[in-house]
Motif scaffolding. Structure first.
Motif, PDB file in Angstrom:
ATOM      1  N   LEU A   7       0.834  -1.208   0.000  1.00 54.17           N
ATOM      2  CA  LEU A   7       0.000   0.000   0.000  1.00 54.17           C
ATOM      3  C   LEU A   7       0.870   1.260   0.000  1.00 54.17           C
ATOM      4  CD1 LEU A   7      -3.122   0.449   0.184  1.00 54.17           C
ATOM      5  CD2 LEU A   7      -2.767   0.916   2.609  1.00 54.17           C
ATOM      6  N   HIS A   8       0.526   2.194  -0.897  1.00 57.93           N
ATOM      7  CA  HIS A   8       1.205   3.493  -0.976  1.00 57.93           C
ATOM      8  C   HIS A   8       0.158   4.606  -0.852  1.00 57.93           C
ATOM      9  CE1 HIS A   8       4.260   0.883  -2.767  1.00 57.93           C
ATOM     10  NE2 HIS A   8       5.137   1.845  -2.593  1.00 57.93           N
ATOM     11  N   VAL A   9       0.453   5.600  -0.008  1.00 59.36           N
ATOM     12  CA  VAL A   9      -0.436   6.746   0.174  1.00 59.36           C
ATOM     13  C   VAL A   9       0.402   8.015   0.193  1.00 59.36           C
ATOM     14  CG1 VAL A   9      -2.112   7.889   1.688  1.00 59.36           C
ATOM     15  CG2 VAL A   9      -2.078   5.388   1.539  1.00 59.36           C
ATOM     16  N   SER A  10      -0.051   9.039  -0.547  1.00 59.56           N
ATOM     17  CA  SER A  10       0.641  10.329  -0.556  1.00 59.56           C
ATOM     18  C   SER A  10      -0.364  11.452  -0.394  1.00 59.56           C
ATOM     19  CB  SER A  10       1.415  10.530  -1.858  1.00 59.56           C
ATOM     20  OG  SER A  10       2.485   9.620  -1.955  1.00 59.56           O
ATOM     21  N   SER A  41      -2.089   6.002  10.916  1.00 60.66           N
ATOM     22  CA  SER A  41      -3.456   6.448  10.641  1.00 60.66           C
ATOM     23  C   SER A  41      -3.724   6.529   9.143  1.00 60.66           C
ATOM     24  CB  SER A  41      -3.724   7.806  11.300  1.00 60.66           C
ATOM     25  OG  SER A  41      -3.704   7.691  12.712  1.00 60.66           O
ATOM     26  N   SER A  42      -2.728   6.927   8.378  1.00 61.43           N
ATOM     27  CA  SER A  42      -2.897   6.973   6.921  1.00 61.43           C
ATOM     28  C   SER A  42      -3.130   5.585   6.355  1.00 61.43           C
ATOM     29  CB  SER A  42      -1.669   7.608   6.265  1.00 61.43           C
ATOM     30  OG  SER A  42      -1.570   8.977   6.609  1.00 61.43           O
ATOM     31  N   THR A  43      -2.436   4.601   6.902  1.00 64.20           N
ATOM     32  CA  THR A  43      -2.647   3.217   6.486  1.00 64.20           C
ATOM     33  C   THR A  43      -4.073   2.793   6.773  1.00 64.20           C
ATOM     34  OG1 THR A  43      -0.322   2.648   6.886  1.00 64.20           O
ATOM     35  CG2 THR A  43      -1.903   0.831   6.828  1.00 64.20           C
ATOM     36  N   LEU A  44      -4.548   3.118   7.971  1.00 65.56           N
ATOM     37  CA  LEU A  44      -5.908   2.746   8.363  1.00 65.56           C
ATOM     38  C   LEU A  44      -6.938   3.430   7.469  1.00 65.56           C
ATOM     39  CD1 LEU A  44      -6.852   0.871  10.628  1.00 65.56           C
ATOM     40  CD2 LEU A  44      -7.352   2.886  12.001  1.00 65.56           C
ATOM     41  N   LYS A  45      -6.741   4.697   7.197  1.00 64.34           N
ATOM     42  CA  LYS A  45      -7.682   5.436   6.357  1.00 64.34           C
ATOM     43  C   LYS A  45      -7.730   4.864   4.934  1.00 64.34           C
ATOM     44  CE  LYS A  45      -7.268   9.790   8.904  1.00 64.34           C
ATOM     45  NZ  LYS A  45      -6.698  11.172   8.890  1.00 64.34           N
ATOM     46  N   VAL A  51      -9.177   7.571   2.424  1.00 66.71           N
ATOM     47  CA  VAL A  51      -8.252   8.212   1.485  1.00 66.71           C
ATOM     48  C   VAL A  51      -7.974   7.208   0.373  1.00 66.71           C
ATOM     49  CG1 VAL A  51      -7.188   9.677   3.239  1.00 66.71           C
ATOM     50  CG2 VAL A  51      -6.146   7.471   2.683  1.00 66.71           C
ATOM     51  N   LYS A  52      -7.672   7.710  -0.813  1.00 67.01           N
ATOM     52  CA  LYS A  52      -7.423   6.843  -1.962  1.00 67.01           C
ATOM     53  C   LYS A  52      -5.940   6.516  -2.057  1.00 67.01           C
ATOM     54  CE  LYS A  52      -8.143   6.473  -6.952  1.00 67.01           C
ATOM     55  NZ  LYS A  52      -8.650   7.166  -8.162  1.00 67.01           N
ATOM     56  N   PRO A  53      -5.599   5.235  -2.010  1.00 69.44           N
ATOM     57  CA  PRO A  53      -4.184   4.883  -2.135  1.00 69.44           C
ATOM     58  C   PRO A  53      -3.669   5.114  -3.551  1.00 69.44           C
ATOM     59  CG  PRO A  53      -5.534   2.898  -2.088  1.00 69.44           C
ATOM     60  CD  PRO A  53      -6.452   4.050  -1.829  1.00 69.44           C
ATOM     61  N   THR A  66     -10.337  -2.574  -2.178  1.00 67.46           N
ATOM     62  CA  THR A  66      -9.532  -1.368  -2.353  1.00 67.46           C
ATOM     63  C   THR A  66     -10.395  -0.204  -2.816  1.00 67.46           C
ATOM     64  OG1 THR A  66      -7.731  -2.823  -3.086  1.00 67.46           O
ATOM     65  CG2 THR A  66      -7.429  -0.461  -3.393  1.00 67.46           C
ATOM     66  N   GLY A  67     -10.357   0.891  -2.058  1.00 67.79           N
ATOM     67  CA  GLY A  67     -11.093   2.089  -2.435  1.00 67.79           C
ATOM     68  C   GLY A  67     -12.592   2.045  -2.189  1.00 67.79           C
TER      69      GLY A  67
END
Length: 235
Positions: A7-10, A41-45, A51-53, A66-67
């Motif tokens: 998982l990647h989030v920015s 928290s970003s991972t959880l969201k 949030v959209k990865p 996913t999403g």
């Protein structure tokens, strides 16, 4: 039960999560640990679709979610308690619990679940007519857990349940999570900064550092590891 793959989030070009993979087995409490800003928290969201990865996959019971929007995840059996014990401040305790059961149509099931929440948290029964916004932080956290349970989840994701609570109330909240896991078989992904408390109730854990999984293992292994403290403290 829950599997997260790469998982990647920015946010605005700044990477918060960089290639996180983790698994929550059915019937386990799994802890996701790390200092403030580690990306927990970003991972959880991203898992719950808040949030959209950028990339990566999330699977629940073998199904790609996913999403998927958070409200749809509730009907699948996933409930999330966000950081800060957010409750409906202008609604009573009883009204908050009923709002948690918005997907349930059977009044008998709703009553049974309310009674179960009150049995677990007697303080909520005492204050069932009180406005949630006037309650203490510990009471609001109990209510947030109780409201999440009203949908009958099989997987509970909870973000920083100990935040801002006294040691006594932290103990009560963690005791409740452990009881839910043992008595009802509820699977839990527990996001926490309080490493020692989380490892006491978890079967396994992952330790995050700067958006990545730095360490993973059983709770016993990580509790005894000097490397965990080094990574956790950023030394």
């Amino acid at each position: 039960m829950l599997e997260v793959r790469d998982l990647h989030v920015s946010y605005g070009g700044v990477q918060a999560v960089g290639g996180v993979s983790l698994t929550v087995r059915e019937g386990d409490i799994t802890a996701l640990l790390g200092a403030n800003g580690a990306g927990k928290s970003s991972t959880l969201k991203a898992i719950v679709g808040a949030v959209k990865p950028q990339s990566g996959k999330v699977f629940f019971e073998g199904r790609d979610i996913t999403g998927t929007q958070p409200d749809k995840l509730v009907t699948m059996g996933i409930a999330m308690i966000p950081e800060g014990a957010r409750v409906f401040a202008r609604q009573s305790v009883a009204q908050n619990l009923r709002l948690g059961a918005y997907t349930v149509r059977d009044e008998a099931i709703i009553k049974q679940r309310i009674d179960s929440v009150y049995a677990m948290f007697p303080r909520l029964l005492e204050r069932r007519e009180q406005l949630a916004g006037t309650m203490s932080g510990g009471e609001r956290q109990m209510l947030a857990i109780g409201r999440a349970l009203m949908s009958g989840p099989r997987l509970l994701l909870i973000d920083e349940p100990s935040l801002g609570l006294s040691p006594l109330l932290v103990e009560q909240v963690f005791d409740a999570l452990q009881a839910l896991n043992k008595q009802q078989g509820l699977s839990v992904l527990l996001v926490e900064q309080n490493m020692n408390q989380a490892l006491e109730v978890a079967a396994g854990a992952y330790v995050m550092q700067t958006g990545r999984i730095a360490l993973q293992g059983t709770a016993e292994q990580l509790a005894a590891s000097d490397e965990v403290r080094r990574v956790y403290l950023g030394m």
